[in-house]
Scaffold this active site. Structure first.
Site, short mmCIF file in Angstrom:
data_model
loop_
_atom_site.label_atom_id
_atom_site.label_comp_id
_atom_site.label_asym_id
_atom_site.label_seq_id
_atom_site.Cartn_x
_atom_site.Cartn_y
_atom_site.Cartn_z
N GLU A 290 0.74 -1.21 -0.07
CA GLU A 290 -0.11 -0.25 -0.15
C GLU A 290 0.80 1.29 0.09
O GLU A 290 1.97 1.13 0.47
CB GLU A 290 -1.06 -0.03 1.12
CG GLU A 290 -1.66 -1.13 1.24
CD GLU A 290 -2.72 -1.16 2.37
OE1 GLU A 290 -4.04 -1.53 2.18
OE2 GLU A 290 -2.41 -0.72 3.67
N CYS B 167 3.51 8.49 0.30
CA CYS B 167 4.40 7.52 1.37
C CYS B 167 4.46 6.29 0.54
O CYS B 167 3.41 5.45 0.41
CB CYS B 167 3.48 7.57 2.55
SG CYS B 167 4.26 6.53 3.87
N CYS C 177 6.83 -6.44 6.78
CA CYS C 177 8.15 -6.07 7.62
C CYS C 177 8.58 -7.32 8.58
O CYS C 177 7.84 -7.61 9.11
CB CYS C 177 7.86 -4.74 8.03
SG CYS C 177 9.34 -3.91 9.23
N CYS D 230 7.78 -4.33 15.17
CA CYS D 230 7.35 -3.29 16.19
C CYS D 230 6.09 -3.63 16.78
O CYS D 230 5.12 -3.87 15.77
CB CYS D 230 7.56 -1.88 15.52
SG CYS D 230 9.27 -1.49 15.06
N CYS E 207 2.77 -1.46 15.43
CA CYS E 207 2.60 -1.25 13.87
C CYS E 207 1.81 -2.47 13.30
O CYS E 207 2.11 -3.42 13.49
CB CYS E 207 4.09 -0.95 13.45
SG CYS E 207 4.11 -0.67 11.71
N GLY F 16 7.53 -1.78 5.34
CA GLY F 16 8.76 -2.29 5.17
C GLY F 16 9.70 -1.39 5.95
O GLY F 16 9.49 -0.40 6.31
N GLU F 17 11.15 -1.78 6.39
CA GLU F 17 12.24 -1.18 6.74
C GLU F 17 13.20 -0.93 5.50
O GLU F 17 13.49 -1.83 4.91
CB GLU F 17 13.00 -2.02 7.85
CG GLU F 17 14.33 -1.57 8.10
CD GLU F 17 14.63 -0.05 8.42
OE1 GLU F 17 15.03 0.53 7.96
OE2 GLU F 17 14.03 0.42 9.51
N SER G 195 12.82 6.79 6.16
CA SER G 195 12.67 6.61 7.53
C SER G 195 13.23 5.11 7.80
O SER G 195 12.86 4.16 7.06
CB SER G 195 11.14 6.48 8.01
OG SER G 195 10.93 6.21 9.33
N SER H 32 12.85 6.44 13.47
CA SER H 32 11.92 5.79 14.23
C SER H 32 12.67 5.47 15.72
O SER H 32 13.10 4.64 15.87
CB SER H 32 11.25 4.55 13.84
OG SER H 32 10.52 4.96 12.65
N LEU H 33 12.05 6.48 16.63
CA LEU H 33 12.83 6.31 18.08
C LEU H 33 11.85 5.90 19.08
O LEU H 33 12.03 4.63 19.46
CB LEU H 33 13.06 7.80 18.51
CG LEU H 33 13.77 8.32 19.75
CD1 LEU H 33 14.82 7.01 20.07
CD2 LEU H 33 14.12 9.31 19.97
N HIS H 34 10.65 6.55 19.36
CA HIS H 34 9.72 6.11 20.13
C HIS H 34 9.74 5.86 21.59
O HIS H 34 8.98 5.62 22.31
CB HIS H 34 8.84 4.71 19.60
CG HIS H 34 8.67 5.14 17.97
ND1 HIS H 34 8.02 6.20 17.41
CD2 HIS H 34 9.17 4.17 16.90
CE1 HIS H 34 8.09 5.91 16.23
NE2 HIS H 34 8.65 4.95 16.03
N HIS I 245 -2.07 5.50 16.59
CA HIS I 245 -3.12 5.18 15.92
C HIS I 245 -3.42 3.65 16.01
O HIS I 245 -2.67 2.63 15.91
CB HIS I 245 -3.00 5.34 14.55
CG HIS I 245 -2.73 6.68 13.81
ND1 HIS I 245 -1.58 6.93 13.47
CD2 HIS I 245 -3.46 7.70 14.07
CE1 HIS I 245 -1.81 8.31 13.39
NE2 HIS I 245 -2.70 8.85 13.62
N CYS J 2 -0.06 6.67 9.85
CA CYS J 2 1.21 6.10 10.38
C CYS J 2 0.93 5.04 11.44
O CYS J 2 0.31 4.92 12.23
CB CYS J 2 2.09 7.21 11.23
SG CYS J 2 3.61 6.52 11.91
#
Length: 342
Positions: free
Chosen positions: A93, A106, A113, A117, A120, A158-159, A190, A212-214, A288, A331
């Site tokens: 997508e 995007c 992936c 995470c 996600c 994906g990464e 990213s 991507s920290l989080h 989300h 996201c």
């Protein structure tokens, strides 16, 4: 399942090697590249400045790589989510996000992936396939709004640095004068922090970086991002301090805010310590909700307080507007876990 090779996604160096293999003059590589990436024509039979016999040879060997999206879903806010099918039969997508004079796509670099995470939807899906450069580029070139695009962000499924070869090839084609001719400043990649590939990406391109920290704490980040076990965020930060982000190239840190999990004063203090010496910004993102998730987003007032506290400590911090949440395009929501993305 095997597929016939495609011309689309090859660089001039690769095309020159191909020309030598097929007994064609090497200068034909630039002609082919122009047809592919400037005129957006991948049918060799239409490449009229190439000898007819060579055109026929190319047509017999190579198959088309580009294909239109199979489905579009439109959000109340104007965001559109497009579903593309890969040559291997998987699905990815992309999210088209119009915003005044700016229009961002995007794009995905993998079907699924493997980073896992926990917040996600793509990570829950697991990895089905890494995309080829052609499949990455197809998301932009076959987009109905292709001519409106102003920016690309590699923030879809994906990464990207788990598929570095193909991603770098796509970026080369997008930014080269023989390719799309885009400025690198129109593109952001990213990553969750794949340390072995990070230097390679930074040295090979000039596009913006988003990390991507989080969570700034090793043990806590490891709980929600398994990548932390192999490549701690402290190592990522150490690498970034070696690079200059004071000019056109920017680095930002994405931070999905989850109530009671990563939004306390101690997280603010640790973020300040972790990012010391890096000229950057933090993009705060509302969490989300995905099915069966234990996480929640804080309210608007709490988001603003968190932003203001970071800003007061000298870190430029913004709250990213959520787009396309009603169509699962925001996201962390992209997923094609079931065939067709249903």
């Amino acid at each position: 399942m095997t597929h016939q090779e495609s011309l689309y996604g090859k660089t001039p160096d690769q095309l020159a090697a191909l020309c030598g293999e097929l007994g064609m003059p090497r200068f034909a590589a630039r002609q082919i590249a122009r047809w592919l990436y400037v005129r957006h024509t991948e049918d060799p039979l239409r490449m009229t400045d190439i000898a007819a016999a060579h055109r026929q040879r190319l047509a017999e060997r190579f198959s088309p790589a580009l294909s239109a999206p199979e489905r579009v879903t439109e959000s109340a806010d104007g965001t559109k989510k497009y579903l593309f099918r890969t040559l291997e039969g998987h699905y990815v997508e992309s999210a088209y996000i119009p915003d005044g004079e700016r229009a961002t796509l995007c794009v995905s670099s993998q079907a699924g992936c493997r980073m896992g995470c926990r917040f996600c939807a793509t990570g829950r899906q697991g990895l089905q396939q890494s995309l080829t450069a052609a499949e990455i580029l197809n998301q932009a070139i076959s987009l109905p709004e292709r001519d409106k695009l102003t920016n690309l962000v590699f923030m879809g499924m994906g990464e990207p640095l788990d598929n570095t070869d193909e991603v770098l090839r796509a970026l080369e084609i997008i930014t080269a004068e023989w390719g799309f001719g885009w400025s690198p400043t129109r593109i952001t990649l990213s990553t969750a922090g794949v340390v072995p590939e990070l230097r390679r990406f930074l040295d090979a391109t000039k596009v913006h970086l988003a990390v991507s920290l989080h969570n700034p704490f090793h043990e806590e980040r490891m709980e929600i991002m398994p990548v932390e076990r192999a490549w701690p965020i402290a190592e990522v930060a150490a690498i970034l301090r070696e690079y200059d982000f004071t000019h056109q190239r920017r680095v930002s840190f994405e931070y999905i805010v989850m109530s009671g999990l990563n939004d306390s004063p101690r997280h603010i203090r640790e973020l300040t310590r972790l990012l010391n010496g890096i000229k950057c910004r933090i993009n705060l993102i509302r969490f989300h909700r995905i099915p069966d998730s234990p996480y929640f987003s804080p309210g608007d007032e709490a988001m603003v307080r968190f932003r203001d506290a970071l800003t007061a400590r000298g870190i430029q911090t913004t709250i990213r507007a959520s787009r396309g949440e009603d169509i699962q395009a925001a996201c962390g929501l992209l997923s094609t876990r079931l065939k067709g993305g249903i």
